[in-house]
Scaffold this motif. Structure first.
Motif, PDB file in Angstrom:
ATOM      1  N   MET A  33       0.526  -1.089   0.332  1.00 23.36           N
ATOM      2  CA  MET A  33       0.011   0.295  -0.015  1.00 23.36           C
ATOM      3  C   MET A  33       0.548   1.438  -0.059  1.00 23.36           C
ATOM      4  O   MET A  33       0.321   2.112  -1.064  1.00 23.36           O
ATOM      5  CB  MET A  33      -1.349  -0.221   1.186  1.00 23.36           C
ATOM      6  CG  MET A  33      -0.756   0.358   1.919  1.00 23.36           C
ATOM      7  SD  MET A  33      -3.176   0.618   2.347  1.00 23.36           S
ATOM      8  CE  MET A  33      -3.634   2.092   2.542  1.00 23.36           C
ATOM      9  N   ILE A  34       1.971   1.106   0.359  1.00 20.67           N
ATOM     10  CA  ILE A  34       2.721   2.557   0.863  1.00 20.67           C
ATOM     11  C   ILE A  34       3.333   2.020  -1.685  1.00 20.67           C
ATOM     12  O   ILE A  34       3.185   3.882  -1.218  1.00 20.67           O
ATOM     13  CB  ILE A  34       4.124   2.507   1.458  1.00 20.67           C
ATOM     14  CG1 ILE A  34       3.822   2.156   3.035  1.00 20.67           C
ATOM     15  CG2 ILE A  34       5.664   2.679   1.067  1.00 20.67           C
ATOM     16  CD1 ILE A  34       4.651   3.066   4.161  1.00 20.67           C
ATOM     17  N   TRP A  35       3.907   1.553  -1.823  1.00 18.38           N
ATOM     18  CA  TRP A  35       3.918   2.171  -3.146  1.00 18.38           C
ATOM     19  C   TRP A  35       2.798   2.390  -3.816  1.00 18.38           C
ATOM     20  O   TRP A  35       2.818   2.992  -4.073  1.00 18.38           O
ATOM     21  CB  TRP A  35       4.393   0.257  -3.071  1.00 18.38           C
ATOM     22  CG  TRP A  35       4.886   0.058  -3.729  1.00 18.38           C
ATOM     23  CD1 TRP A  35       5.638  -1.333  -2.182  1.00 18.38           C
ATOM     24  CD2 TRP A  35       6.159   0.107  -3.836  1.00 18.38           C
ATOM     25  NE1 TRP A  35       7.065  -1.613  -2.276  1.00 18.38           N
ATOM     26  CE2 TRP A  35       7.542  -0.898  -3.390  1.00 18.38           C
ATOM     27  CE3 TRP A  35       7.204   0.571  -5.068  1.00 18.38           C
ATOM     28  CZ2 TRP A  35       8.877  -0.744  -4.283  1.00 18.38           C
ATOM     29  CZ3 TRP A  35       7.811   0.810  -5.489  1.00 18.38           C
ATOM     30  CH2 TRP A  35       9.233   0.556  -4.825  1.00 18.38           C
ATOM     31  N   GLN A  36       1.513   1.941  -2.744  1.00 17.62           N
ATOM     32  CA  GLN A  36       0.714   2.729  -4.201  1.00 17.62           C
ATOM     33  C   GLN A  36      -0.172   4.028  -3.719  1.00 17.62           C
ATOM     34  O   GLN A  36       0.613   5.019  -4.187  1.00 17.62           O
ATOM     35  CB  GLN A  36      -0.683   1.880  -4.161  1.00 17.62           C
ATOM     36  CG  GLN A  36      -0.992   0.337  -4.246  1.00 17.62           C
ATOM     37  CD  GLN A  36      -1.918  -0.117  -3.543  1.00 17.62           C
ATOM     38  OE1 GLN A  36      -2.417   0.185  -3.374  1.00 17.62           O
ATOM     39  NE2 GLN A  36      -2.007  -1.172  -4.786  1.00 17.62           N
ATOM     40  N   ILE A  37       0.252   4.454  -2.355  1.00 15.34           N
ATOM     41  CA  ILE A  37       0.324   6.211  -1.705  1.00 15.34           C
ATOM     42  C   ILE A  37       1.415   6.868  -2.432  1.00 15.34           C
ATOM     43  O   ILE A  37       0.978   7.913  -3.184  1.00 15.34           O
ATOM     44  CB  ILE A  37       0.012   6.513  -0.447  1.00 15.34           C
ATOM     45  CG1 ILE A  37      -0.837   5.705   0.085  1.00 15.34           C
ATOM     46  CG2 ILE A  37       0.609   7.607   0.273  1.00 15.34           C
ATOM     47  CD1 ILE A  37      -1.025   5.441   1.697  1.00 15.34           C
ATOM     48  N   SER A  38       2.590   6.343  -3.005  1.00 13.01           N
ATOM     49  CA  SER A  38       3.658   7.174  -2.667  1.00 13.01           C
ATOM     50  C   SER A  38       3.575   7.391  -4.199  1.00 13.01           C
ATOM     51  O   SER A  38       3.807   8.522  -4.768  1.00 13.01           O
ATOM     52  CB  SER A  38       5.035   6.193  -2.445  1.00 13.01           C
ATOM     53  OG  SER A  38       5.241   5.364  -1.604  1.00 13.01           O
TER      54      SER A  38
END
Length: 165
Positions: free
Chosen positions: A1-6
């Motif tokens: 998810m962090i990847w998606q937010i980033s």
């Protein structure tokens, strides 16, 4: 998810950056358009002024030629005026010299007359003469000769004529 937010944040930041770049480029394009219009107006004004300047230069050249022609025509007149001035200077000088000589001659004339009168008084009186000789004695040839100052004027006039020729 962090990847998606980033990735979402990076995409939003990229969109914001693109929007600001588009606005800056549009502003630069408007400035360049205004500069182009101004340069065209300046070019047109310079063209108009150049034709007017060419006309003024032609008129100045014509005027200069006309003035040169008129100055060339005036040169003989000015030369004549110069010559007249020189002649008047010479005449004035000659007149001054003649008048000075006449004045000196007239100043000496009373002295000479006084000396000759004193010489006659000192000389013994001749013996009684006949009545015809009793008339006052005139210098020899005085009836034929003009007074001395006339002779000086004649001499001055002849000198002047010889000088001028």
């Amino acid at each position: 998810m962090i990847w998606q937010i980033s990735v979402a944040l990076i995409a939003v930041a990229f969109v914001v950056l693109v929007i600001f770049l588009i606005r800056t480029l549009q502003s630069a394009q408007r400035s360049l358009n205004q500069t182009t219009e101004t340069l065209q107006e300046i070019k047109q004004t310079v063209n108009e002024l150049s034709t007017e300047v060419k006309g003024v230069v032609r008129q100045a050249n014509d005027l200069t030629g006309d003035l040169q022609h008129k100055m060339d025509q005036l040169d003989p007149v000015l030369e004549s005026v110069k010559n007249v001035g020189e002649v008047l200077t010479e005449v004035t000088l000659a007149t001054k010299q003649v008048s000075t000589a006449l004045f000196d001659r007239m100043k000496r004339a009373p002295r000479v007359a006084k000396r000759s009168k004193q010489a006659r008084e000192v000389a013994p009186a001749p013996a009684a003469a006949p009545a015809a000789e009793a008339a006052p004695a005139l210098p020899a040839g005085s009836a034929d000769k003009p007074p001395g100052w006339v002779k000086w004027i004649d001499v001055a006039a002849s000198v002047w004529q010889k000088y001028r020729s």
